[in-house]
Design a protein around this motif. Structure first.
Motif, PDB file in Angstrom:
ATOM      1  N   ASP A  87       0.846  -1.195   0.000  1.00  0.00           N
ATOM      2  CA  ASP A  87       0.000   0.000   0.000  1.00  0.00           C
ATOM      3  C   ASP A  87       0.881   1.244   0.000  1.00  0.00           C
ATOM      4  N   ASP A  89       0.273   4.374  -0.738  1.00  0.00           N
ATOM      5  CA  ASP A  89      -0.283   5.587  -0.134  1.00  0.00           C
ATOM      6  C   ASP A  89      -0.219   5.551   1.390  1.00  0.00           C
ATOM      7  N   HIS A  92       3.398   6.037   2.382  1.00  0.00           N
ATOM      8  CA  HIS A  92       3.746   7.445   2.191  1.00  0.00           C
ATOM      9  C   HIS A  92       3.209   8.295   3.343  1.00  0.00           C
ATOM     10  N   ARG A  93       1.963   8.053   3.749  1.00  0.00           N
ATOM     11  CA  ARG A  93       1.374   8.815   4.878  1.00  0.00           C
ATOM     12  C   ARG A  93       2.201   8.616   6.143  1.00  0.00           C
ATOM     13  N   PRO A 105       5.947  12.449  -4.617  1.00  0.00           N
ATOM     14  CA  PRO A 105       4.768  11.877  -3.975  1.00  0.00           C
ATOM     15  C   PRO A 105       4.320  10.604  -4.709  1.00  0.00           C
ATOM     16  N   PRO A 106       3.391   9.841  -4.140  1.00  0.00           N
ATOM     17  CA  PRO A 106       2.897   8.653  -4.839  1.00  0.00           C
ATOM     18  C   PRO A 106       2.455   9.010  -6.258  1.00  0.00           C
ATOM     19  N   THR A 107       2.992   8.261  -7.204  1.00  0.00           N
ATOM     20  CA  THR A 107       2.781   8.544  -8.618  1.00  0.00           C
ATOM     21  C   THR A 107       2.546   7.240  -9.371  1.00  0.00           C
ATOM     22  N   ASP A 108       1.531   7.223 -10.239  1.00  0.00           N
ATOM     23  CA  ASP A 108       1.303   6.073 -11.111  1.00  0.00           C
ATOM     24  C   ASP A 108       2.271   6.162 -12.278  1.00  0.00           C
ATOM     25  N   ARG A 114       2.972   1.958  -8.893  1.00  0.00           N
ATOM     26  CA  ARG A 114       2.671   3.180  -8.137  1.00  0.00           C
ATOM     27  C   ARG A 114       3.786   3.279  -7.122  1.00  0.00           C
ATOM     28  N   TYR A 116       6.640   6.094  -4.672  1.00  0.00           N
ATOM     29  CA  TYR A 116       7.077   7.408  -4.211  1.00  0.00           C
ATOM     30  C   TYR A 116       8.539   7.308  -3.819  1.00  0.00           C
TER      31      TYR A 116
END
Length: 137
Positions: A87, A89, A92-93, A105-108, A114, A116
């Motif tokens: 996961d 995201d 990243h959080r 940042p999270p990027t597709d 996906r 970061y």
């Protein structure tokens, strides 16, 4: 090339830090690694540490402790390591909550991942993402 078998990784990125204890704290608390082992010298420097993430691991040590590897790495710049996470995201959080410097940042990505990118306290670049190429066992 011989593998290790038994589900153990056969490649371990190895990084040296001026403050290996702070690096271990950041990697475990902010970036989700699990401390497997830490060996310290009498002076308190980290001689060798192993941190795991999924089925992979990274080895950490203190700069300036002497030995062939320390000497060879003396003038080395920061390294870069890619770590597969489920996961992106959420990961990243967690990094943001701990004040980690985020470089991307999270990027597709076009290739289906996906991910970061972050920088640790001593300049090493860590990429976290879903890209997990199959390797021959």
């Amino acid at each position: 090339m011989a593998g290790t078998g038994g589900g153990r990784p056969s490649i371990y990125p190895t990084l040296l830090y001026a403050d290996a204890k702070a690096a271990i704290r950041q990697l475990t608390e902010a970036l989700g690694f699990t401390e497997l082992s830490v060996y310290e010298g009498e002076d308190g420097k980290v001689l060798h540490a192993e941190l795991t993430q999924g089925n992979g691991a990274v080895m950490i040590g203190s700069k300036g402790r002497g030995g062939v590897f320390d000497t060879a790495m003396k003038d080395a710049g920061p390294g870069g390591v890619y770590v597969v996470v489920d996961d992106v995201d959420a990961h990243h959080r967690r990094a943001l909550e701990h004040g980690v410097e985020i470089l991307m940042p999270p990027t597709d990505q076009d290739y289906g991942s996906r991910d970061y990118m972050a920088r640790d306290l001593e300049g090493n670049v860590w990429s976290f993402g879903t890209y997990a190429p199959e390797t021959a066992g």
